[in-house]
Design a protein around this motif. Structure first.
Motif, short mmCIF file in Angstrom:
data_model
loop_
_atom_site.label_atom_id
_atom_site.label_comp_id
_atom_site.label_asym_id
_atom_site.label_seq_id
_atom_site.Cartn_x
_atom_site.Cartn_y
_atom_site.Cartn_z
N VAL A 1 0.84 -1.20 0.00
CA VAL A 1 0.00 0.00 0.00
C VAL A 1 0.88 1.25 0.00
N GLY A 2 1.95 1.23 0.76
CA GLY A 2 2.88 2.37 0.75
C GLY A 2 3.52 2.58 -0.60
N LEU A 3 3.81 1.50 -1.29
CA LEU A 3 4.38 1.59 -2.63
C LEU A 3 3.39 2.26 -3.59
N LEU A 4 2.12 1.95 -3.45
CA LEU A 4 1.11 2.54 -4.32
C LEU A 4 0.81 4.00 -3.97
N ARG A 5 0.83 4.34 -2.71
CA ARG A 5 0.39 5.67 -2.29
C ARG A 5 1.45 6.75 -2.42
N PHE A 6 2.71 6.40 -2.20
CA PHE A 6 3.75 7.43 -2.24
C PHE A 6 4.01 7.88 -3.67
N LYS A 7 4.36 9.14 -3.82
CA LYS A 7 4.51 9.73 -5.14
C LYS A 7 5.95 9.69 -5.65
N ASP A 8 6.90 9.94 -4.81
CA ASP A 8 8.31 10.06 -5.18
C ASP A 8 9.01 8.70 -5.11
N PHE A 9 10.02 8.50 -5.95
CA PHE A 9 10.75 7.23 -5.96
C PHE A 9 11.39 6.95 -4.60
N PHE A 10 11.95 7.97 -3.98
CA PHE A 10 12.65 7.76 -2.71
C PHE A 10 11.68 7.42 -1.59
N GLN A 11 10.49 7.97 -1.63
CA GLN A 11 9.47 7.58 -0.66
C GLN A 11 8.99 6.16 -0.95
N ARG A 12 8.87 5.83 -2.22
CA ARG A 12 8.42 4.49 -2.59
C ARG A 12 9.41 3.41 -2.18
N MET A 13 10.67 3.74 -2.10
CA MET A 13 11.67 2.77 -1.67
C MET A 13 11.50 2.41 -0.20
N HIS A 14 11.05 3.36 0.59
CA HIS A 14 11.04 3.20 2.04
C HIS A 14 10.01 2.19 2.54
N ALA A 15 8.77 2.35 2.11
CA ALA A 15 7.69 1.50 2.64
C ALA A 15 7.87 0.01 2.32
N PRO A 16 8.15 -0.37 1.08
CA PRO A 16 8.31 -1.81 0.83
C PRO A 16 9.54 -2.40 1.52
N ALA A 17 10.59 -1.59 1.66
CA ALA A 17 11.78 -2.10 2.33
C ALA A 17 11.47 -2.43 3.79
N LEU A 18 10.78 -1.54 4.47
CA LEU A 18 10.43 -1.83 5.86
C LEU A 18 9.40 -2.95 5.96
N GLY A 19 8.42 -2.92 5.08
CA GLY A 19 7.39 -3.96 5.12
C GLY A 19 7.94 -5.34 4.85
N SER A 20 8.80 -5.45 3.87
CA SER A 20 9.35 -6.78 3.57
C SER A 20 10.32 -7.24 4.65
N THR A 21 11.07 -6.32 5.21
CA THR A 21 12.00 -6.71 6.27
C THR A 21 11.26 -7.18 7.51
#
Length: 107
Positions: free
Chosen positions: A26-46
């Motif tokens: 969901v964070g990957l879909l909602r965030f607009k910037d590439f750098f923000q999009r990197m953050h949510a899936p990294a934390l979620g998957s970890t």
């Protein structure tokens, strides 16, 4: 036969793992910037991987009657490799944002 409390604990850890993966998606879909999009899936998957590995360790330890810690190796390797890949992705994105390097005239 595995005790009921172990089954409940494993089920809770697997559900928590799925929740973290869903939150990362969901964070990957909602965030607009590439750098923000990197953050949510990294934390979620970890966090999801840590919960799934904990569920694996608990289940197989309860089944065998002795500690089975092999499942804990996956998140340790992930903790080593994930920051490296995240850094490489971020550096690549920064280089792409800058544009091509200016060409120096030969002397």
């Amino acid at each position: 036969m595995i005790a009921a409390w172990v089954q409940w604990l494993v089920a809770a850890l697997v559900l928590l793992s799925g929740f973290f993966a869903l939150a990362g998606a969901v964070g990957l879909l909602r965030f607009k910037d590439f750098f923000q999009r990197m953050h949510a899936p990294a934390l979620g998957s970890t966090l999801g991987t840590w919960c799934a590995a904990a569920a694996s360790v608990v289940f197989f330890s309860a089944e065998a009657g002795v500690p089975q810690l092999q499942g804990g190796l996956v998140p340790v390797l992930l903790a080593i490799t994930a920051p490296v890949t995240t850094l490489l992705l971020a550096r690549t994105a920064l280089f792409r944002q800058r544009g091509p390097a200016p060409v120096k005239a030969p002397r």
